[in-house]
Design an enzyme around this catalytic site. Sequence first.
Site: not given
Length: 536
Positions: A386-388, A360-361
């Site tokens: 959250s990698r975004v 997951t991101d």
Amino acid sequence: MPTSDATLRAGEMKKALLEQIDHYTEDLKLEEVGEVLEVKDGVARIWGLSSAVANEMLEIESSETGELITALALNLEEDNIGAVVMGDYLQLKEGDSVRRTGRVLEVPVGPDFLGRVVSPLGEPRDGKGAIKSVGTMKVDRKAPGIVYRQPVKEPLQTGIKAIDSMIPIGRGQRELIIGDRRTGKTAIAIDTIINQRGGDVVCVYIAIGQKASTVASVVARLEEEGAMDYTIVVAANASDPATLQYIAPYGGCALAEYFMYKEGRHTLVIYDDLSKQADAYREISLILRRPPGREAFPGDVFYLHSRLLERAAKVSEDEKVIAAHPDLEKPGGSLTALPIIQTQAGDVSAYIPTNVISITDGQIFLESDLFYSGVRPAVNAGISVSRVGGSAQIKAMKKVAGSLRLDLAQYRELEAFAQFGSDLDPATQRQLARGERTVEVLKQGQYAPLSVEDQVMAIFAVTQGYLDDLDASEIRAWESSFLEYMRSGHPGVGEAIRSENVISDEIDTKLRDAIEAHKKLFRTSAAEETPAQAAG
């Protein structure tokens, strides 16, 4: 005369026979028929279908009831096939005939599925009659490649302050919700669905291995909040065979992909939860006699989840790119995935949790200690990520919440340190006081998602120090009355934040003036209540 009649009849007969011969080849249907060797625990061993392909739908005819039961070919061995039965396997027995369908597993799809509760195979489960479909989608399909995607840059608002401010989710992202049993994982998912009310997002909630009563209560709450109008619930209950629990996430994802690929709409899919799907797959694999690995899971359990979550995407809007994809009919759609994983005693290093974290991101980690101490949602900001990141936030939220995560992390460290120290310097005391008020602001009741402008205004008040002189116990009441005051007295501020997505200098000034004005009103009303309470 009789001779000519006989000749005529012979000519007609010849013509009719020739026509029959021509059409005879068209009517011929070559069928490969096998038979069941044995059935046990939802898995059938089938002999005689040497041309069957992996994931092909097979039809087994029960010799007892005459009913056709669907099975899915999984193990293709030298002399037999291991197939998982999608219906009541107790109706089957040795010698029942099996036919190939020539199709891989599909589910019916269409807009009429909105508002319905269905099985993993798309069959209605809510007693509201048949559902009209517009076609079928493959249950297990290839995820869109990099060329067909665009970066995740559009926020998907959950309505939860702690998440939208520190762990933002974007459309097309895969964000894991992870935590122990009964820490509020499903509550976050349901609040996110409710927050899409009035928007453009289609939601699919997939309940895997849950009690039917639990699923019914979720559906009742969604109906009460008016959220079932844009939601599909896919239920593979605890009483259902492991085969349906295994296939449920793929079937639900296919229902959402119809809206993403065919209608170009935004979709949100919640897998609640993938731990139970992994357990069901382990059960099936062991019965199929596949070799067990770590924790008795089969070697491809990582692929089980990776090929599912990889289907989450934000589809490109480039017309040339769209034209090259066989299934994409409308550009710009997205599929956002919120998988849920249950941990044991907070152990995120177990096999399935580490697998899904790596796919997951980002993850939202819910902590039991926080939950039981009254911090709800019990989000641990230290290890949630959250990698975004800021790409999935509006500029106004990015501005007010920029330092929130760091402030909260420092507060948690100071809080632990302060338990052992008696005398603290004024700077540390101020930091502890600010952190305590920040925690209070981030607390939120269930089924009460907030609009993004309300979140921005509340977080602005605490990060700018306007709540430092209020008692921590007053913060929740202050916030509630402040947001009501802003909606009724200063609606233009919230509307400007929502429409412009930024806090301009003009809005900044208006917001500060409104906060000051409301604080005076709040203090006055609090002072008036105190003597009345004392008299009472």
